[in-house]
Design a protein around this motif. Structure first.
Motif, PDB file in Angstrom:
ATOM      1  N   PRO A  46      38.254  28.036  44.540  1.00  0.00           N
ATOM      2  CA  PRO A  46      37.822  28.207  43.158  1.00  0.00           C
ATOM      3  C   PRO A  46      39.024  28.493  42.249  1.00  0.00           C
ATOM      4  CG  PRO A  46      36.722  29.780  44.621  1.00  0.00           C
ATOM      5  CD  PRO A  46      37.749  29.054  45.421  1.00  0.00           C
ATOM      6  N   THR A  47      38.863  28.168  40.975  1.00  0.00           N
ATOM      7  CA  THR A  47      39.912  28.409  39.989  1.00  0.00           C
ATOM      8  C   THR A  47      39.588  29.663  39.201  1.00  0.00           C
ATOM      9  OG1 THR A  47      40.343  26.049  39.798  1.00  0.00           O
ATOM     10  CG2 THR A  47      41.115  27.443  37.994  1.00  0.00           C
ATOM     11  N   ILE A  48      40.560  30.561  39.129  1.00  0.00           N
ATOM     12  CA  ILE A  48      40.406  31.795  38.367  1.00  0.00           C
ATOM     13  C   ILE A  48      41.417  31.783  37.220  1.00  0.00           C
ATOM     14  CG2 ILE A  48      41.937  33.085  39.925  1.00  0.00           C
ATOM     15  CD1 ILE A  48      40.238  35.577  39.333  1.00  0.00           C
ATOM     16  N   LEU A  49      40.944  32.096  36.037  1.00  0.00           N
ATOM     17  CA  LEU A  49      41.795  32.231  34.859  1.00  0.00           C
ATOM     18  C   LEU A  49      41.919  33.715  34.569  1.00  0.00           C
ATOM     19  CD1 LEU A  49      43.323  31.284  32.334  1.00  0.00           C
ATOM     20  CD2 LEU A  49      41.101  30.939  31.220  1.00  0.00           C
ATOM     21  N   ILE A  50      43.147  34.212  34.585  1.00  0.00           N
ATOM     22  CA  ILE A  50      43.410  35.625  34.334  1.00  0.00           C
ATOM     23  C   ILE A  50      44.151  35.732  33.011  1.00  0.00           C
ATOM     24  CG2 ILE A  50      44.469  37.734  35.195  1.00  0.00           C
ATOM     25  CD1 ILE A  50      44.473  36.406  37.996  1.00  0.00           C
ATOM     26  N   VAL A  51      43.605  36.544  32.105  1.00  0.00           N
ATOM     27  CA  VAL A  51      44.208  36.725  30.783  1.00  0.00           C
ATOM     28  C   VAL A  51      44.483  38.210  30.581  1.00  0.00           C
ATOM     29  CG1 VAL A  51      43.969  36.342  28.309  1.00  0.00           C
ATOM     30  CG2 VAL A  51      42.848  34.776  29.919  1.00  0.00           C
TER      31      VAL A  51
ATOM     32  N   ASP B 194      53.425  42.486  33.735  1.00  0.00           N
ATOM     33  CA  ASP B 194      53.565  43.012  35.096  1.00  0.00           C
ATOM     34  C   ASP B 194      52.213  43.039  35.803  1.00  0.00           C
ATOM     35  OD1 ASP B 194      56.323  43.399  34.885  1.00  0.00           O
ATOM     36  OD2 ASP B 194      56.077  45.420  34.059  1.00  0.00           O
ATOM     37  N   PHE B 195      51.182  43.500  35.108  1.00  0.00           N
ATOM     38  CA  PHE B 195      49.838  43.540  35.668  1.00  0.00           C
ATOM     39  C   PHE B 195      49.340  42.122  35.938  1.00  0.00           C
ATOM     40  CE2 PHE B 195      45.146  44.199  35.184  1.00  0.00           C
ATOM     41  CZ  PHE B 195      44.989  45.004  36.305  1.00  0.00           C
ATOM     42  N   LEU B 196      49.619  41.212  35.028  1.00  0.00           N
ATOM     43  CA  LEU B 196      49.230  39.809  35.186  1.00  0.00           C
ATOM     44  C   LEU B 196      49.880  39.211  36.438  1.00  0.00           C
ATOM     45  CD1 LEU B 196      47.664  37.503  33.755  1.00  0.00           C
ATOM     46  CD2 LEU B 196      49.793  36.927  32.610  1.00  0.00           C
ATOM     47  N   GLU B 197      51.143  39.478  36.641  1.00  0.00           N
ATOM     48  CA  GLU B 197      51.848  38.983  37.820  1.00  0.00           C
ATOM     49  C   GLU B 197      51.267  39.578  39.104  1.00  0.00           C
ATOM     50  OE1 GLU B 197      56.325  38.838  39.775  1.00  0.00           O
ATOM     51  OE2 GLU B 197      56.082  39.557  37.732  1.00  0.00           O
ATOM     52  N   MET B 198      50.944  40.871  39.076  1.00  0.00           N
ATOM     53  CA  MET B 198      50.354  41.520  40.239  1.00  0.00           C
ATOM     54  C   MET B 198      49.011  40.880  40.594  1.00  0.00           C
ATOM     55  SD  MET B 198      48.984  45.397  40.745  1.00  0.00           S
ATOM     56  CE  MET B 198      47.577  44.992  39.727  1.00  0.00           C
ATOM     57  N   LEU B 199      48.179  40.628  39.580  1.00  0.00           N
ATOM     58  CA  LEU B 199      46.885  39.995  39.827  1.00  0.00           C
ATOM     59  C   LEU B 199      47.055  38.584  40.361  1.00  0.00           C
ATOM     60  CD1 LEU B 199      44.882  41.203  36.713  1.00  0.00           C
ATOM     61  CD2 LEU B 199      44.564  41.926  39.086  1.00  0.00           C
TER      62      LEU B 199
ATOM     63  N   ALA C  70      47.923  38.816  43.954  1.00  0.00           N
ATOM     64  CA  ALA C  70      46.780  39.284  44.738  1.00  0.00           C
ATOM     65  C   ALA C  70      45.729  38.200  44.957  1.00  0.00           C
ATOM     66  CB  ALA C  70      46.145  40.492  44.054  1.00  0.00           C
ATOM     67  N   PHE C  71      45.529  37.322  43.977  1.00  0.00           N
ATOM     68  CA  PHE C  71      44.457  36.327  44.050  1.00  0.00           C
ATOM     69  C   PHE C  71      44.884  34.957  44.568  1.00  0.00           C
ATOM     70  CE2 PHE C  71      42.414  39.175  40.872  1.00  0.00           C
ATOM     71  CZ  PHE C  71      41.233  39.399  41.569  1.00  0.00           C
ATOM     72  N   ARG C  72      46.163  34.649  44.579  1.00  0.00           N
ATOM     73  CA  ARG C  72      46.573  33.275  44.852  1.00  0.00           C
ATOM     74  C   ARG C  72      46.308  32.790  46.271  1.00  0.00           C
ATOM     75  NH1 ARG C  72      52.899  34.061  43.745  1.00  0.00           N
ATOM     76  NH2 ARG C  72      53.420  35.326  45.555  1.00  0.00           N
ATOM     77  N   LYS C  73      46.078  33.693  47.202  1.00  0.00           N
ATOM     78  CA  LYS C  73      45.759  33.269  48.565  1.00  0.00           C
ATOM     79  C   LYS C  73      44.377  32.610  48.631  1.00  0.00           C
ATOM     80  CE  LYS C  73      45.422  34.871  53.306  1.00  0.00           C
ATOM     81  NZ  LYS C  73      45.552  36.009  54.211  1.00  0.00           N
ATOM     82  N   HIS C  74      43.457  33.072  47.798  1.00  0.00           N
ATOM     83  CA  HIS C  74      42.072  32.605  47.864  1.00  0.00           C
ATOM     84  C   HIS C  74      41.636  31.774  46.660  1.00  0.00           C
ATOM     85  CE1 HIS C  74      41.469  35.049  51.394  1.00  0.00           C
ATOM     86  NE2 HIS C  74      42.039  36.057  50.759  1.00  0.00           N
TER      87      HIS C  74
ATOM     88  N   ALA D   4      47.357  31.988  35.060  1.00  0.00           N
ATOM     89  CA  ALA D   4      47.618  33.287  34.435  1.00  0.00           C
ATOM     90  C   ALA D   4      48.150  33.057  33.024  1.00  0.00           C
ATOM     91  CB  ALA D   4      48.629  34.075  35.260  1.00  0.00           C
ATOM     92  N   GLU D   5      47.535  33.715  32.054  1.00  0.00           N
ATOM     93  CA  GLU D   5      47.929  33.565  30.647  1.00  0.00           C
ATOM     94  C   GLU D   5      48.134  34.938  30.020  1.00  0.00           C
ATOM     95  OE1 GLU D   5      48.641  31.364  28.133  1.00  0.00           O
ATOM     96  OE2 GLU D   5      48.797  29.915  29.724  1.00  0.00           O
TER      97      GLU D   5
END
Length: 67
Positions: free
Chosen positions: A5-10, A15-20, A23-27, A32-33
């Motif tokens: 699935p595709t997740i859009l993180i805003v 730093d928090f965006l990079e951490m997320l 954390a999510f890129r394996k699944h 990330a925006e």
């Protein structure tokens, strides 16, 4: 093999965006925006399965993006 699935993180905290993203890129396929300027363009081109949104980006209330 199932497509991830595709997740859009805003989030405006880079730093928090990079951490997320890490954390999510394996699944997930992660987009990330750090701001809202490109969000409408992204969702019009790509089917987003999950939106993870910081509701307050600076002084902007971003709940309108969920519509």
């Amino acid at each position: 093999m199932m497509k991830r699935p595709t997740i859009l993180i805003v989030d405006d905290d880079k730093d928090f965006l990079e951490m997320l993203e890490i954390a999510f890129r394996k699944h997930f396929i992660v987009i990330a925006e750090p701001n809202t300027e490109n969000i409408i363009k992204i969702v019009s081109r790509i089917q987003i399965d999950i939106l993870l949104l910081d509701v307050m980006l600076g002084t902007e209330d971003c709940r309108y993006l969920c519509r």
